[in-house]
Structure formats: structure tokens, C-alpha cells
Design a protein around this motif. Sequence first.
Motif, PDB file in Angstrom:
ATOM      1  N   UNK A 118       0.845  -1.188   0.000  1.00 14.85           N
ATOM      2  CA  UNK A 118       0.000   0.000   0.000  1.00 14.85           C
ATOM      3  C   UNK A 118       0.883   1.242   0.000  1.00 14.85           C
ATOM      4  N   UNK A 119       0.370   2.307  -0.583  1.00 19.85           N
ATOM      5  CA  UNK A 119       1.075   3.578  -0.589  1.00 19.85           C
ATOM      6  C   UNK A 119       0.432   4.508   0.411  1.00 19.85           C
ATOM      7  N   UNK A 120       1.249   5.278   1.086  1.00 20.58           N
ATOM      8  CA  UNK A 120       0.742   6.279   2.006  1.00 20.58           C
ATOM      9  C   UNK A 120       1.023   7.631   1.369  1.00 20.58           C
ATOM     10  N   UNK A 146       7.220  13.326   3.295  1.00 24.18           N
ATOM     11  CA  UNK A 146       7.835  13.560   1.988  1.00 24.18           C
ATOM     12  C   UNK A 146       6.922  14.375   1.076  1.00 24.18           C
ATOM     13  N   UNK A 147       5.651  14.009   1.021  1.00 23.12           N
ATOM     14  CA  UNK A 147       4.752  14.711   0.106  1.00 23.12           C
ATOM     15  C   UNK A 147       4.450  16.128   0.590  1.00 23.12           C
ATOM     16  N   UNK A 185      10.626  15.311  -6.862  1.00 24.13           N
ATOM     17  CA  UNK A 185      11.281  14.051  -6.461  1.00 24.13           C
ATOM     18  C   UNK A 185      10.809  13.594  -5.076  1.00 24.13           C
ATOM     19  N   UNK A 186      10.619  14.528  -4.158  1.00 25.23           N
ATOM     20  CA  UNK A 186      10.148  14.143  -2.826  1.00 25.23           C
ATOM     21  C   UNK A 186       8.717  13.629  -2.867  1.00 25.23           C
ATOM     22  N   UNK A 228       5.608   6.504  -3.673  1.00 26.72           N
ATOM     23  CA  UNK A 228       6.048   5.132  -3.910  1.00 26.72           C
ATOM     24  C   UNK A 228       6.635   4.446  -2.684  1.00 26.72           C
ATOM     25  N   UNK A 229       6.788   5.170  -1.585  1.00 26.68           N
ATOM     26  CA  UNK A 229       7.252   4.537  -0.355  1.00 26.68           C
ATOM     27  C   UNK A 229       6.124   3.686   0.213  1.00 26.68           C
TER      28      UNK A 229
END
Length: 90
Positions: free
Chosen positions: A3-5, A10-11, A53-54, A60-61
Motif C-alpha cells: 500500500x502507498x501512504x 515527503x509529500x 522528487x520528494x 512510492x514509499x
Amino acid sequence: MIRSRWLSTFTVIGALLIVLGIVGLVMGAKFVYDPGQVSDGNEPWYYILVGVLMIVNGIFSPAPEPSEKTDDAPVEYGDKAAKRETAPPA
């Protein structure tokens, strides 16, 4: 499945960097600069690039998986734990 958060540090920081970069493009490169460094005028573009990039990294983390529940004895909190008369099994 991983799953993606999407809402992570980062976002959020990436979005802030993009906003700073856009404001730097509108108001001029002197708005966004690194003190003590030679300015080449491209700093707003660097902020936008790093912000993108962040955000990509944050999307994708993988999100941490919730711990699996076990059928062991339930954990008691608060008043229930204080009223226990016998010791828990070893």
C-alpha cells in the motif's frame, strides 16, 4: 500488495518546496537563495525539481503494515488490569 501512504512528510515537504519554487519564479530568483552560496539564478527550478522528487518518493514509499492480531490472551488496560486477582499465565 504494497500500500502507498500518499500523505506523508515527503509529500508535504515536497509540496512546500514546489510552492516556494513557483513563488521564486514569479518574484525572481532572489526570493529563493542559499546564504553564502554563489547564485546562478536557477534556484527556483532546483526547488521545484527536488519537490517533485520528494512527492514521487512519498507516493512510492510503502506504508507500514498493521500488526496482525493473534488469538493470545487479550491485553487489559486501565481498571480491568488493576482488578485482576491472579497473575497472568507465564
